[in-house]
Motif scaffolding. Structure first.
Motif, PDB file in Angstrom:
ATOM      1  N   TYR A   1      -9.218   0.599  -0.889  1.00 14.01           N
ATOM      2  CA  TYR A   1      -8.803   0.226  -2.236  1.00 14.01           C
ATOM      3  C   TYR A   1      -7.324  -0.141  -2.261  1.00 14.01           C
ATOM      4  O   TYR A   1      -6.890  -0.996  -3.027  1.00 14.01           O
ATOM      5  CB  TYR A   1      -9.083   1.392  -3.186  1.00 14.01           C
ATOM      6  CG  TYR A   1      -9.164   1.007  -4.645  1.00 14.01           C
ATOM      7  CD1 TYR A   1      -9.910  -0.094  -5.059  1.00 14.01           C
ATOM      8  CD2 TYR A   1      -8.527   1.770  -5.619  1.00 14.01           C
ATOM      9  CE1 TYR A   1     -10.001  -0.429  -6.396  1.00 14.01           C
ATOM     10  CE2 TYR A   1      -8.618   1.445  -6.960  1.00 14.01           C
ATOM     11  CZ  TYR A   1      -9.350   0.335  -7.342  1.00 14.01           C
ATOM     12  OH  TYR A   1      -9.443  -0.006  -8.668  1.00 14.01           O
ATOM     13  N   GLY A   2      -6.558   0.504  -1.383  1.00 16.46           N
ATOM     14  CA  GLY A   2      -5.136   0.211  -1.317  1.00 16.46           C
ATOM     15  C   GLY A   2      -4.828  -1.154  -0.736  1.00 16.46           C
ATOM     16  O   GLY A   2      -3.697  -1.646  -0.875  1.00 16.46           O
TER      17      GLY A   2
ATOM     18  N   LYS B   1       0.833  -1.202   0.000  1.00 14.27           N
ATOM     19  CA  LYS B   1       0.000   0.000   0.000  1.00 14.27           C
ATOM     20  C   LYS B   1       0.868   1.252   0.000  1.00 14.27           C
ATOM     21  O   LYS B   1       0.620   2.205  -0.754  1.00 14.27           O
ATOM     22  CB  LYS B   1      -0.942   0.009   1.189  1.00 14.27           C
ATOM     23  CG  LYS B   1      -1.828   1.249   1.248  1.00 14.27           C
ATOM     24  CD  LYS B   1      -2.613   1.332   2.547  1.00 14.27           C
ATOM     25  CE  LYS B   1      -3.692   0.288   2.606  1.00 14.27           C
ATOM     26  NZ  LYS B   1      -4.553   0.442   3.806  1.00 14.27           N
ATOM     27  N   ILE B   2       1.916   1.250   0.839  1.00 16.78           N
ATOM     28  CA  ILE B   2       2.818   2.398   0.912  1.00 16.78           C
ATOM     29  C   ILE B   2       3.527   2.606  -0.420  1.00 16.78           C
ATOM     30  O   ILE B   2       3.613   3.727  -0.941  1.00 16.78           O
ATOM     31  CB  ILE B   2       3.841   2.219   2.048  1.00 16.78           C
ATOM     32  CG1 ILE B   2       3.133   2.211   3.411  1.00 16.78           C
ATOM     33  CG2 ILE B   2       4.905   3.311   2.001  1.00 16.78           C
ATOM     34  CD1 ILE B   2       2.448   3.513   3.759  1.00 16.78           C
ATOM     35  N   ALA B   3       4.039   1.521  -0.989  1.00 15.22           N
ATOM     36  CA  ALA B   3       4.737   1.628  -2.272  1.00 15.22           C
ATOM     37  C   ALA B   3       3.790   2.122  -3.364  1.00 15.22           C
ATOM     38  O   ALA B   3       4.177   2.923  -4.226  1.00 15.22           O
ATOM     39  CB  ALA B   3       5.330   0.273  -2.658  1.00 15.22           C
ATOM     40  N   GLY B   4       2.518   1.666  -3.317  1.00 20.43           N
ATOM     41  CA  GLY B   4       1.550   2.079  -4.318  1.00 20.43           C
ATOM     42  C   GLY B   4       1.188   3.545  -4.201  1.00 20.43           C
ATOM     43  O   GLY B   4       1.135   4.266  -5.197  1.00 20.43           O
ATOM     44  N   MET B   5       0.932   4.022  -2.995  1.00 16.50           N
ATOM     45  CA  MET B   5       0.509   5.413  -2.854  1.00 16.50           C
ATOM     46  C   MET B   5       1.659   6.388  -3.065  1.00 16.50           C
ATOM     47  O   MET B   5       1.438   7.582  -3.285  1.00 16.50           O
ATOM     48  CB  MET B   5      -0.137   5.640  -1.485  1.00 16.50           C
ATOM     49  CG  MET B   5       0.778   5.672  -0.314  1.00 16.50           C
ATOM     50  SD  MET B   5      -0.165   5.771   1.223  1.00 16.50           S
ATOM     51  CE  MET B   5       1.096   6.352   2.361  1.00 16.50           C
ATOM     52  N   GLU B   6       2.910   5.880  -3.043  1.00 18.98           N
ATOM     53  CA  GLU B   6       4.069   6.717  -3.366  1.00 18.98           C
ATOM     54  C   GLU B   6       4.579   6.471  -4.780  1.00 18.98           C
ATOM     55  O   GLU B   6       5.560   7.085  -5.197  1.00 18.98           O
ATOM     56  CB  GLU B   6       5.195   6.459  -2.352  1.00 18.98           C
ATOM     57  CG  GLU B   6       4.847   6.819  -0.926  1.00 18.98           C
ATOM     58  CD  GLU B   6       4.535   8.288  -0.732  1.00 18.98           C
ATOM     59  OE1 GLU B   6       4.862   9.090  -1.635  1.00 18.98           O
ATOM     60  OE2 GLU B   6       3.967   8.655   0.309  1.00 18.98           O
ATOM     61  N   SER B   7       3.927   5.556  -5.518  1.00 19.69           N
ATOM     62  CA  SER B   7       4.324   5.205  -6.880  1.00 19.69           C
ATOM     63  C   SER B   7       5.816   4.877  -6.944  1.00 19.69           C
ATOM     64  O   SER B   7       6.541   5.341  -7.827  1.00 19.69           O
ATOM     65  CB  SER B   7       3.986   6.347  -7.850  1.00 19.69           C
ATOM     66  OG  SER B   7       4.110   5.920  -9.183  1.00 19.69           O
ATOM     67  N   MET B   8       6.258   4.069  -5.999  1.00 18.05           N
ATOM     68  CA  MET B   8       7.669   3.666  -5.929  1.00 18.05           C
ATOM     69  C   MET B   8       7.781   2.244  -6.463  1.00 18.05           C
ATOM     70  O   MET B   8       7.453   1.276  -5.786  1.00 18.05           O
ATOM     71  CB  MET B   8       8.170   3.743  -4.476  1.00 18.05           C
ATOM     72  CG  MET B   8       9.671   3.509  -4.350  1.00 18.05           C
ATOM     73  SD  MET B   8      10.279   3.828  -2.689  1.00 18.05           S
ATOM     74  CE  MET B   8       9.526   2.488  -1.799  1.00 18.05           C
ATOM     75  N   TRP B   9       8.233   2.116  -7.695  1.00 19.07           N
ATOM     76  CA  TRP B   9       8.248   0.819  -8.370  1.00 19.07           C
ATOM     77  C   TRP B   9       9.431  -0.042  -7.957  1.00 19.07           C
ATOM     78  O   TRP B   9       9.336  -1.260  -7.926  1.00 19.07           O
ATOM     79  CB  TRP B   9       8.245   1.016  -9.884  1.00 19.07           C
ATOM     80  CG  TRP B   9       6.969   1.629 -10.366  1.00 19.07           C
ATOM     81  CD1 TRP B   9       6.735   2.955 -10.623  1.00 19.07           C
ATOM     82  CD2 TRP B   9       5.726   0.962 -10.601  1.00 19.07           C
ATOM     83  NE1 TRP B   9       5.434   3.148 -11.014  1.00 19.07           N
ATOM     84  CE2 TRP B   9       4.794   1.942 -11.018  1.00 19.07           C
ATOM     85  CE3 TRP B   9       5.309  -0.368 -10.517  1.00 19.07           C
ATOM     86  CZ2 TRP B   9       3.474   1.631 -11.336  1.00 19.07           C
ATOM     87  CZ3 TRP B   9       3.998  -0.682 -10.846  1.00 19.07           C
ATOM     88  CH2 TRP B   9       3.102   0.298 -11.249  1.00 19.07           C
ATOM     89  N   HIS B  10      10.561   0.588  -7.640  1.00 21.54           N
ATOM     90  CA  HIS B  10      11.766  -0.172  -7.304  1.00 21.54           C
ATOM     91  C   HIS B  10      12.329   0.329  -5.975  1.00 21.54           C
ATOM     92  O   HIS B  10      12.227   1.521  -5.642  1.00 21.54           O
ATOM     93  CB  HIS B  10      12.820  -0.043  -8.404  1.00 21.54           C
ATOM     94  CG  HIS B  10      12.360  -0.549  -9.732  1.00 21.54           C
ATOM     95  ND1 HIS B  10      12.377  -1.884 -10.076  1.00 21.54           N
ATOM     96  CD2 HIS B  10      11.836   0.109 -10.806  1.00 21.54           C
ATOM     97  CE1 HIS B  10      11.901  -2.032 -11.301  1.00 21.54           C
ATOM     98  NE2 HIS B  10      11.556  -0.838 -11.768  1.00 21.54           N
TER      99      HIS B  10
END
Length: 526
Positions: free
Chosen positions: A447-448, A253-262
């Motif tokens: 949703y996250g 969820k954290i990676a998704g809401m920050e759009s951090m792919w790698h």
């Protein structure tokens, strides 16, 4: 199960839940504001504070009734649309809901009656106690609901029983004091306080712009400004704590809401603006600030935050373990005395939910191929653009509320409320913003979490009932029509109450009681 049925089930629950939460924050905020106002009335004996309590209490009552009407439907949906969810985790999830009804909602509902009809039957102090109990009851109700929701985000104090095929409680105190639930509670109720304060500010500004009820409006704004400033500061601080807890338990969820792919070297940069590309699993464009995300998210200089792609790789391993747990579970069901299978299951049951993700792509989990595992692992990626922008809208509005209430508090402290009309218009047009921020927050939270109904334990598609497409389509249409009617009723009642304005008498006074001096002669028709 047909995925269209799951999608409709999710849409129906999302519609009812987010609609219901239009009422909850205002209930939370107004409950404490009217308790504060009545406290001032009891201490000073000034009648204007009694009128303020009555007026905002009437708005509270209308909103509370609508919240109850929409909230009851949500609980029925667990049995109707999510029957396997209710079977799978009902022993745990049902307990906080039952306590909420018995301990909190009944307390709130009982004392609301005394609040409205007890003005001429109770002493000043007695009625004040009733008002505070209404406020505490509303918050206790939110507490138990958020304990249940927090367990969905971070399922602690429970274990899967292969004999009953259900999750069961092992430590109820762990469920109650779940760090995710506690962080969500304080963050959510603070957002409700901001909503209540903004509602009072906006309505009071409208009175001042119309030149009506000047003293009433100025006093209401002064209380709302100070209360709103404290609440707005709390929302941001406690929201940061809620995010920090999520970095431990909901990394995707954290990676998704920050759009951090790698995964980046610690401390990670934060994307202020980004345009995520779900197909290429990268950002088409991004503006970043170095180090900020790592410092906020981990509160250290050395702890890494994993990226989406790296978390998908981790999901591959968990899915493989989950498949082994699923195989062991089938052996136990065939032979409950198979000790070897039980030993294997006990070592890997925590990843059983990941194994169930495969069922979305093939029913015989034990025969899953690498392609099936890859599909299941990729299904753990949430809708990154929705999370990314929902989070930024919520956070941006949070900082706006701090600035707004700080300015309002400064103006109120200088006794200059109403002297600058542009500030009143700003307050009036800011009225819908707390609801926008709150809905974005709930969208981010729920949703996250997808594809999970219970994070890491029960996939959403696996939790739905076996209803037909027409069952869901018809019930969804009925709910949308009914809720639209309720929305119209809410607006009509609120507008009538606000246009009538604060009363100089008690509209809930008993027939035989002596009326207070008043210029009006009829009670409002609600």
């Amino acid at each position: 199960m047909d995925i269209d049925i799951v999608t409709l089930s999710r849409l129906q629950f999302a519609a009812t839940a987010m609609y219901h939460f239009l009422f909850v924050p205002l209930t939370l905020g107004l409950s404490f504001l009217m308790a504060i106002m009545e406290s001032v009335y009891v201490m000073t004996g000034r009648e204007i504070w009694r009128r303020m309590t009555l007026f905002w209490g009437t708005c509270f009552g209308i909103n509370f009734a609508m919240g109850v009407a929409t909230g009851v439907v949500m609980e029925f949906q667990f049995g109707m649309n999510w029957s396997y969810y209710s079977h799978y985790v009902g022993d745990i999830f049902g307990a906080p809901l039952a306590i909420e009804g018995l301990m909190a909602f009944f307390l709130e509902a009982t004392f609301i009656g005394l609040f409205f009809f007890g003005w001429d039957r109770l002493s000043k102090v007695g009625h004040l106690i009733v008002t505070w109990l209404v406020a505490f009851g509303a918050n206790f109700s939110a507490l138990w609901i958020l304990i249940a929701n927090g367990w969905m985000q971070h399922p602690v104090g429970s274990v899967f029983n292969p004999d009953t095929m259900r999750m069961e409680v092992t430590d109820f105190m762990a469920v109650v004091f779940n760090p995710v639930a506690q962080a969500k509670f304080v963050h959510t109720v603070s957002a409700g306080y901001v909503t209540g304060a903004m509602f009072v500010m906006a309505v009071s500004s409208w009175y001042l712009l119309r030149g009506r009820h000047q003293e009433f409006a100025k006093r209401s704004m002064a209380v709302a400004a100070s209360f709103g400033l404290a609440a707005a500061l709390s929302v941001v601080v406690l929201g940061d704590e809620s995010g920090y807890v999520a970095t431990e338990n909901q990394k995707m969820k954290i990676a998704g809401m920050e759009s951090m792919w790698h995964t980046e070297p610690a401390p990670a940069a934060i994307n202020v603006i980004a345009f995520p590309n779900m197909e290429k699993q990268e950002n088409t464009f991004a503006i970043s600030i170095p180090y900020v995300l790592g410092l906020i998210g981990t509160r250290s200089l050395t702890t890494e935050l994993p990226g989406i792609v790296n978390l998908v790789d981790t999901a591959h391993d968990k899915i493989r373990d989950g498949i082994e747990a699923y195989k062991a579970l089938q052996k136990i069901r065939a032979n409950p005395n198979d000790t070897a299978a039980r030993a294997e299951f006990d070592g890997k049951w925590q990843n059983l939910g990941y194994g169930l993700l495969v069922k979305q792509f093939r029913p015989d989990v034990e025969n899953a191929t690498e392609e099936d595992i890859t599909k299941a692992a990729n299904s753990t990626i949430p809708n990154v653009p929705v999370l990314f922008w929902s989070f930024r809208v919520m956070v941006g509005l949070g900082f706006y509320f701090i600035a707004f209430f700080a300015a309002a508090f400064w103006v109120a402290s200088r006794h200059k409320l109403g002297e600058q009309r542009w500030t009143l218009w700003l307050a009036l047009f800011s009225l819908p913003l707390p609801w926008l921020a709150i809905e974005c927050g709930w969208l981010l939270a729920e949703y996250g979490r997808q594809p999970w109904a219970i994070e890491g334990v029960l996939p959403t598609f696996y939790a739905a009932s076996g209803l037909t497409l027409w069952d869901l389509a018809l019930s969804l249409a009925i709910f949308l029509i009914l809720y639209s009617i309720l929305a119209v009723i809410e607006v009509i009642l609120m507008v009538k109450t606000i246009k009538k304005g604060p009363l100089e008498y008690n509209p809930f006074q008993s027939a035989g009681a002596e009326a207070l001096p008043t210029a009006a002669t009829a009670a409002p028709k609600l």
